[in-house]
Enzyme design. Structure first.
Site, PDB file in Angstrom:
ATOM      1  N   ASP A  97      -8.647   0.914   6.506  1.00  0.00           N
ATOM      2  CA  ASP A  97      -7.655   0.718   7.566  1.00  0.00           C
ATOM      3  C   ASP A  97      -8.165   1.298   8.888  1.00  0.00           C
ATOM      4  O   ASP A  97      -8.241   0.614   9.914  1.00  0.00           O
ATOM      5  CB  ASP A  97      -6.331   1.389   7.154  1.00  0.00           C
ATOM      6  CG  ASP A  97      -5.210   1.089   8.147  1.00  0.00           C
ATOM      7  OD1 ASP A  97      -5.427   0.326   9.097  1.00  0.00           O
ATOM      8  OD2 ASP A  97      -4.100   1.634   7.968  1.00  0.00           O
ATOM      9  N   ASP A 125       0.860  -1.197   0.000  1.00  0.00           N
ATOM     10  CA  ASP A 125       0.000   0.000   0.000  1.00  0.00           C
ATOM     11  C   ASP A 125       0.899   1.252   0.000  1.00  0.00           C
ATOM     12  O   ASP A 125       1.817   1.361   0.819  1.00  0.00           O
ATOM     13  CB  ASP A 125      -0.851  -0.056   1.280  1.00  0.00           C
ATOM     14  CG  ASP A 125      -1.961   0.968   1.308  1.00  0.00           C
ATOM     15  OD1 ASP A 125      -2.424   1.371   0.225  1.00  0.00           O
ATOM     16  OD2 ASP A 125      -2.386   1.347   2.425  1.00  0.00           O
TER      17      ASP A 125
HETATM   18  P1  13P Z   1      -8.808   4.836   5.766  1.00  0.00           P
HETATM   19  O1  13P Z   1      -7.896   5.663   6.616  1.00  0.00           O
HETATM   20  O2  13P Z   1     -10.039   5.576   5.396  1.00  0.00           O
HETATM   21  O3  13P Z   1      -9.107   3.513   6.389  1.00  0.00           O
HETATM   22  O4  13P Z   1      -8.037   4.537   4.376  1.00  0.00           O
HETATM   23  C1  13P Z   1      -7.111   3.498   4.271  1.00  0.00           C
HETATM   24  C2  13P Z   1      -6.333   3.529   3.007  1.00  0.00           C
HETATM   25  O5  13P Z   1      -6.654   4.204   2.062  1.00  0.00           O
HETATM   26  C3  13P Z   1      -5.146   2.684   2.947  1.00  0.00           C
HETATM   27  O6  13P Z   1      -4.420   2.879   1.778  1.00  0.00           O
HETATM   28  O1  G3H Z   2      -3.120   4.933   3.648  1.00  0.00           O
HETATM   29  C1  G3H Z   2      -2.645   4.794   4.748  1.00  0.00           C
HETATM   30  C2  G3H Z   2      -2.927   3.541   5.491  1.00  0.00           C
HETATM   31  O2  G3H Z   2      -3.998   3.727   6.378  1.00  0.00           O
HETATM   32  C3  G3H Z   2      -1.694   3.037   6.152  1.00  0.00           C
HETATM   33  O3  G3H Z   2      -1.387   3.820   7.251  1.00  0.00           O
HETATM   34  O4  G3H Z   2       1.010   4.336   6.917  1.00  0.00           O
HETATM   35  O5  G3H Z   2      -0.030   4.506   9.165  1.00  0.00           O
HETATM   36  O6  G3H Z   2       0.360   2.266   8.139  1.00  0.00           O
HETATM   37  P1  G3H Z   2       0.093   3.739   7.905  1.00  0.00           P
HETATM   38 ZN    ZN Z   3      -4.524   4.853   1.017  1.00  0.00          ZN
END
Ligand code: 13P
Ligand code: G3H
Ligand code: ZN
Length: 333
Positions: A277, A94
């Site tokens: 997330d 991600d």
């Molecule tokens: P949220 O913070 O809305 O859960 O989004 C997660 C996300 O886009 C991870 O890439």
């Molecule tokens: O897009 C962001 C995701 O929620 C991941 O968050 O970078 O804190 O793991 P993080």
């Molecule tokens: Zn994201």
């Protein structure tokens, strides 16, 4: 080199094709811990849903890339142990922010990567995404790229303001990069505070955020018929979890997410991957706070992580069945 196929993982190509044709979306849940992984797998198996387990750069820093990859391998075996003979689990990076990070993941068992050049100038975003695609496709790894900027923190990539994706750029961008899916910006954002109260309308005592830019989504769909579209920042920030957190000592003010009704509508379109997330973080934290407040003598982590895992599983099942509609969509059970 560890090939994802040897770990029993799949890439996103076939599941996205089916999702677009069938008018539903695949859940992309972030994970950082074993309990999140277990809850995701239990939910996917119970609902017979394909699932994307995604790892951010922050997750790799927290939990170690090798451990997370082996958790994903364990996820496939665990799904089989739970009775699902043909699970469809993607291990996805991600918000990859460099070619080197994407390459490292591809070389170490990821079946899909995101290269997030959305904060770069247009031509640089294209050049970076193209380089990742050329490398990834040699190993049949699928690539998500992003056009348009979401507000909020995306690991190393952060922006104060969002810029909607420009429909007039999507054909050029997807053709020149060769990406397999495109993350777009239509009003979602990361985290649990997606809108300020001032941006919302008060309806029956509830703050209702402005709608997503469905007009832009539909224009993009017209330009790229059948092309997989991704929505980031799609947590709904359930008030029930926020209230539990605040009741048991937390302090989350004005937490506002994307109404599930809008995600349901988006799932029926070319949006075939929806990232969640924050809702998992809220479900976990609410359950832990409640348990510890009600059982102040407990200090064995299993005592509070078990209800946390249960609460996340419940949330994942709800998203799959009632919001994204990916239940019962495995190619083979
Ligand atoms: P949220 O913070 O809305 O859960 O989004 C997660 C996300 O886009 C991870 O890439
Ligand atoms: O897009 C962001 C995701 O929620 C991941 O968050 O970078 O804190 O793991 P993080
Ligand atoms: Zn994201």
């Amino acid at each position: 080199m560890v090939n994802y196929k040897d770990l029993g993982l799949v890439n996103t190509r076939e599941m996205f094709k089916r999702a677009i044709a069938g008018g539903y979306a695949i859940p992309a849940f972030n994970f950082n811990t074993m309990e999140q992984m277990q809850a995701i797998v239990m939910a996917a198996v119970e609902t017979k849903s394909p699932v994307i387990m995604q790892v951010s750069k922050g997750a790799r820093n927290y939990a170690n890339g090798t451990i997370l990859r082996n958790l994903a391998k364990g996820a496939v075996e665990y799904a089989k142990e739970l009775g699902c003979e043909h699970p469809e689990i993607v291990l996805h990076l991600d918000h990859g922010d460099s070619f080197e990070l994407c390459k490292e993941c591809i070389d170490n068992g990821f079946s899909s990567v995101m290269i997030d050049g959305s904060s770069l100038p247009y031509e640089e975003n294209i050049a970076l995404a193209k380089k990742v695609v050329e490398y990834a496709h040699q190993f049949d790894v699928t690539v998500e790229a992003e056009l348009g900027v979401l507000a909020g923190v995306e690991d190393e990539v952060s922006a104060a303001e969002s810029h909607y994706t420009k429909p007039e750029e999507v054909i050029d961008f997807s053709t020149r990069t060769g990406c397999d899916s495109l993350a777009i910006s239509i009003g979602t954002s990361h985290g649990a505070h997606k809108f300020t109260p001032e941006q919302c309308t008060l309806v029956n005592g509830v703050l209702v955020p402005p709608p997503l830019a469905f007009d832009i989504l539909h224009e993009i769909e017209k330009k790229l018929p059948g092309f997989p579209i991704v929505l980031h920042g799609s947590s709904s920030v359930p008030m029930e979890e926020v209230n539990t957190i605040n009741k048991y000592g937390g302090h989350l003010e004005a937490a506002i997410g994307i109404p599930e009704e809008q995600l349901r509508e988006a799932s029926k379109s070319a949006v075939c991957k929806i990232n969640i997330d924050s809702d998992s973080r809220l479900a976990m934290t609410a359950a832990i706070r409640k348990h510890l407040a009600e059982h102040p003598g407990d200090f064995d982590p299993r005592q509070y992580l078990k209800p946390a895992r249960e609460n996340m599983k419940k949330m994942y099942i709800h998203k799959i069945v009632n919001v994204l509609g990916s239940d019962g969509k495995l190619a083979q059970c």
